[in-house]
Design a protein around this motif. Structure first.
Motif, PDB file in Angstrom:
ATOM      1  N   GLU A 124       9.978 -10.756   4.644  1.00  0.00           N
ATOM      2  CA  GLU A 124       9.647  -9.715   5.192  1.00  0.00           C
ATOM      3  C   GLU A 124      10.041  -9.387   3.883  1.00  0.00           C
ATOM      4  OE1 GLU A 124      12.590  -9.065   8.282  1.00  0.00           O
ATOM      5  OE2 GLU A 124      12.495  -6.940   7.767  1.00  0.00           O
ATOM      6  N   ALA A 125       9.708  -8.075   4.003  1.00  0.00           N
ATOM      7  CA  ALA A 125      10.451  -6.746   2.530  1.00  0.00           C
ATOM      8  C   ALA A 125      11.913  -5.581   2.813  1.00  0.00           C
ATOM      9  CB  ALA A 125       9.222  -5.813   2.567  1.00  0.00           C
ATOM     10  N   LEU A 126      12.694  -6.047   1.923  1.00  0.00           N
ATOM     11  CA  LEU A 126      13.826  -5.780   2.200  1.00  0.00           C
ATOM     12  C   LEU A 126      14.208  -4.737   1.212  1.00  0.00           C
ATOM     13  CD1 LEU A 126      15.474  -8.512   3.884  1.00  0.00           C
ATOM     14  CD2 LEU A 126      14.743  -6.163   5.646  1.00  0.00           C
ATOM     15  N   MET A 127      14.439  -3.538   1.466  1.00  0.00           N
ATOM     16  CA  MET A 127      14.357  -2.441   0.590  1.00  0.00           C
ATOM     17  C   MET A 127      15.778  -2.543  -0.659  1.00  0.00           C
ATOM     18  SD  MET A 127      12.843   0.781   0.718  1.00  0.00           S
ATOM     19  CE  MET A 127      12.801   2.358  -0.497  1.00  0.00           C
ATOM     20  N   ARG A 128      15.850  -2.115  -1.871  1.00  0.00           N
ATOM     21  CA  ARG A 128      17.562  -1.821  -2.539  1.00  0.00           C
ATOM     22  C   ARG A 128      17.477  -0.358  -3.154  1.00  0.00           C
ATOM     23  NH1 ARG A 128      18.095  -4.692   1.428  1.00  0.00           N
ATOM     24  NH2 ARG A 128      18.868  -6.711   1.017  1.00  0.00           N
ATOM     25  N   TRP A 129      18.106  -0.187  -3.287  1.00  0.00           N
ATOM     26  CA  TRP A 129      17.634   1.070  -4.698  1.00  0.00           C
ATOM     27  C   TRP A 129      19.508   0.810  -5.567  1.00  0.00           C
ATOM     28  CZ3 TRP A 129      18.866   6.848  -2.261  1.00  0.00           C
ATOM     29  CH2 TRP A 129      18.856   7.580  -3.296  1.00  0.00           C
ATOM     30  N   ARG A 130      18.609   0.347  -6.953  1.00  0.00           N
ATOM     31  CA  ARG A 130      19.963   0.156  -8.043  1.00  0.00           C
ATOM     32  C   ARG A 130      19.631   2.121  -8.320  1.00  0.00           C
ATOM     33  NH1 ARG A 130      16.748  -3.587 -10.115  1.00  0.00           N
ATOM     34  NH2 ARG A 130      17.431  -4.833  -9.667  1.00  0.00           N
ATOM     35  N   PRO A 186      20.235  -1.336   2.066  1.00  0.00           N
ATOM     36  CA  PRO A 186      19.351  -0.271   3.514  1.00  0.00           C
ATOM     37  C   PRO A 186      20.164   0.715   3.701  1.00  0.00           C
ATOM     38  CG  PRO A 186      18.760  -2.228   3.199  1.00  0.00           C
ATOM     39  CD  PRO A 186      19.593  -2.381   2.091  1.00  0.00           C
ATOM     40  N   ALA A 187      21.536   0.148   4.859  1.00  0.00           N
ATOM     41  CA  ALA A 187      22.419   0.878   5.531  1.00  0.00           C
ATOM     42  C   ALA A 187      23.219   2.539   4.861  1.00  0.00           C
ATOM     43  CB  ALA A 187      23.681  -0.129   5.913  1.00  0.00           C
ATOM     44  N   ALA A 188      22.795   1.933   3.812  1.00  0.00           N
ATOM     45  CA  ALA A 188      23.615   3.516   2.842  1.00  0.00           C
ATOM     46  C   ALA A 188      22.820   4.830   2.729  1.00  0.00           C
ATOM     47  CB  ALA A 188      23.612   2.494   1.730  1.00  0.00           C
ATOM     48  N   PHE A 189      21.266   4.202   2.945  1.00  0.00           N
ATOM     49  CA  PHE A 189      20.352   5.364   2.617  1.00  0.00           C
ATOM     50  C   PHE A 189      19.256   5.157   3.003  1.00  0.00           C
ATOM     51  CE2 PHE A 189      18.684   1.398   0.144  1.00  0.00           C
ATOM     52  CZ  PHE A 189      17.343   1.674   0.163  1.00  0.00           C
ATOM     53  N   ILE A 190      18.796   4.397   3.747  1.00  0.00           N
ATOM     54  CA  ILE A 190      17.032   3.929   4.951  1.00  0.00           C
ATOM     55  C   ILE A 190      17.521   5.396   6.065  1.00  0.00           C
ATOM     56  CG2 ILE A 190      15.960   2.481   6.485  1.00  0.00           C
ATOM     57  CD1 ILE A 190      14.913   1.975   4.245  1.00  0.00           C
ATOM     58  N   PRO A 191      18.612   5.115   6.289  1.00  0.00           N
ATOM     59  CA  PRO A 191      19.589   6.432   8.237  1.00  0.00           C
ATOM     60  C   PRO A 191      18.671   7.672   6.788  1.00  0.00           C
ATOM     61  CG  PRO A 191      20.320   4.645   7.681  1.00  0.00           C
ATOM     62  CD  PRO A 191      20.188   4.783   6.602  1.00  0.00           C
TER      63      PRO A 191
END
Ligand code: C2E
Ligand code: MG
Ligand code: MG
Ligand code: MG
Length: 279
Positions: free
Chosen positions: A59-65, A74-79
Motif C-alpha cells: 500500500e502506498a502511504l504518503m509522507r511530506w518532507r 498523512p494525518a497532518a496534511f491529507i485532510p
C-alpha cells in the motif's frame, strides 16, 4: 482616525472571515510548492499472506518532507489536501510515483499489486481515470495491478451516476476496489454491492478489540460472515502481535498488514526486503 480605520481593516482581514481563506490559500500554496520541489514521497506497507508470509502487494502511504515543519504524517496534511482542489494533482502524483516504484519492485520477479488511497470526492471526478491510465495504462503496468482503497465519509454518495461511471471505467481496465477502515465511520453495506467491492479492510481498532476481549462473538467474525455473503475478500489492518495474528488466522483471514510484519518503508528499503524474499 484614518490609521485607525486601516488598522481595523487589516485586523479584520487578518483575523476575520478572510483569515480562513488566507489559511487555505497558504496551504494550497505549500502543497503546490511541495509538488514542484519533490517534498512528497511514498512509503510502502506490504500486505502479507498470513500462512506463507508471501507478499501480495504494497500500500502506498504518503509522507511530506516539509521544508519548515520537517517530516509530516498523512494525518497532518491529507485532510487539508482532500478538501482542496489540489487533491487532483496530488492523487495524480501518487499514481505516477507508485507506478514507477511498482515497476522496480516487480522487476524483482514479483507480481505485486499497489494499493492507492482514494478520497471519495475523487470518485466523482473523471479526471482521476485519465490520471490512472496515464500512470498504469501500458502493457507492463496495467490497472489490474492497482487496488483503490476507499474510505467512506458522511457525504459520500456511491449511488451517484458520476461515481458509478468512474468506478466502471477503472474496473474495465482491471482495477480492484477495497473499502478501507471497514466497520468504523460511515462505511456501509450498501456500497459493497453498489460498487462491487473486491476487498474489505478490517479497521485496526477491531483487531485490537479482538485481543482485548478475546472471546466470541466479536465484530471481526461478523465482518467475515458479511464478506463471505457478498463474495468479498478480507484484509486485516494493524496486526501488531503474534496473538492477533493467531486470532485472525483462526477466524479464517488470510491477508494482513501491520507492524508485526513491517512498518511502512521507503522504496529503497522495500526493494531491499523484496531482494531478501527472492533469495
Ligand atoms: P489507511 O489507508 O487506513 O492506512 C493505514 C494506516 O495505518 C497507515 O498510517 C499505516 O502506517 C498504519 N498502520 C499500519 N499497520 C499498523 C499497525 O500495526 N499499527 C498501527 N498503529 N498503525 C498501523 P498512515 O501512513 O499514517 O496513513 C494514515 C491515513 O492517511 C491512511 O489510512 C489513509 O487514509 C491516508 N493516506 C495515506 N496516504 C495517502 C495518499 O496517498 N492519499 C490519500 N488520499 N490518503 C492517504
Ligand atoms: Mg488504505
Ligand atoms: Mg485503513
Ligand atoms: Mg486508517
Amino acid at each position: 482616525l484614518q490609521i485607525g480605520f486601516f488598522a481595523l481593516v487589516g485586523l479584520a482581514i487578518y483575523f476575520g472571515p478572510l483569515a480562513a481563506l488566507r489559511r487555505r490559500l497558504s496551504i494550497e500554496g505549500q502543497v503546490r510548492t511541495a509538488l514542484k520541489r519533490g517534498e512528497f514521497f511514498l512509503t510502502y506497507l506490504p500486505t502479507i499472506e498470513v500462512n506463507t508470509g508471501h507478499w501480495l502487494g504494497v500500500e502506498a502511504l504518503m509522507r511530506w518532507r516539509h521544508s519548515r515543519h520537517g517530516l509530516l504524517q498523512p494525518a497532518a496534511f491529507i485532510p487539508w489536501i482532500e478538501r482542496s482542489p489540489l487533491i487532483h494533482d496530488t492523487t495524480s502524483w501518487v499514481l505516477r510515483q507508485a507506478a514507477s516504484d511498482l515497476a522496480r519492485m516487480n522487476e524483482l520477479h514479483h507480481e505485486l499489486y499497489v494499493g492507492i488511497n482514494l478520497p471519495p470526492n475523487q470518485l466523482s471526478d473523471e479526471r482521476v481515470v485519465d490520471a490512472a491510465l496515464d500512470a498504469f495504462g501500458n502493457d507492463q503496468l496495467c490497472l489490474c495491478r492497482v487496488m483503490f482503497e476507499l474510505t467512506e465519509r458522511e457525504t459520500t454518495d456511491y449511488a451517484s451516476p458520476e461515481v458509478q461511471r468512474v468506478v466502471a471505467r477503472l474496473r474495465e481496465r482491471g482495477a480492484q476496489f477495497a473499502l478501507d477502515d471497514f466497520g468504523i465511520g460511515f462505511s456501509n453495506l450498501a456500497s459493497l454491492a453498489l460498487l462491487e467491492i473486491d476487498f474489505i479492510k478490517v479497521d485496526k481498532s477491531f483487531i485490537q478489540e479482538l485481543e482485548r476481549r478475546g472471546t466470541d462473538p466479536n465484530i471481526v467474525d461478523s465482518i467475515v460472515h458479511v464478506a463471505r455473503e457478498f463474495g468479498v475478500g478480507i484484509i486485516a489492518e494493524g496486526i501488531e502481535t503474534e496473538r492477533q495474528l493467531d486470532r485472525i488466522r483462526r477466524i479464517g483471514i488470510r491477508m494482513a498488514q501491520g507492524f508485526l510484519f513491517f512498518r511502512p518503508m521507503e522504496v529503497e528499503a522495500t526493494l531491499d526486503q523484496l531482494r531478501l524474499q527472492t533469495q
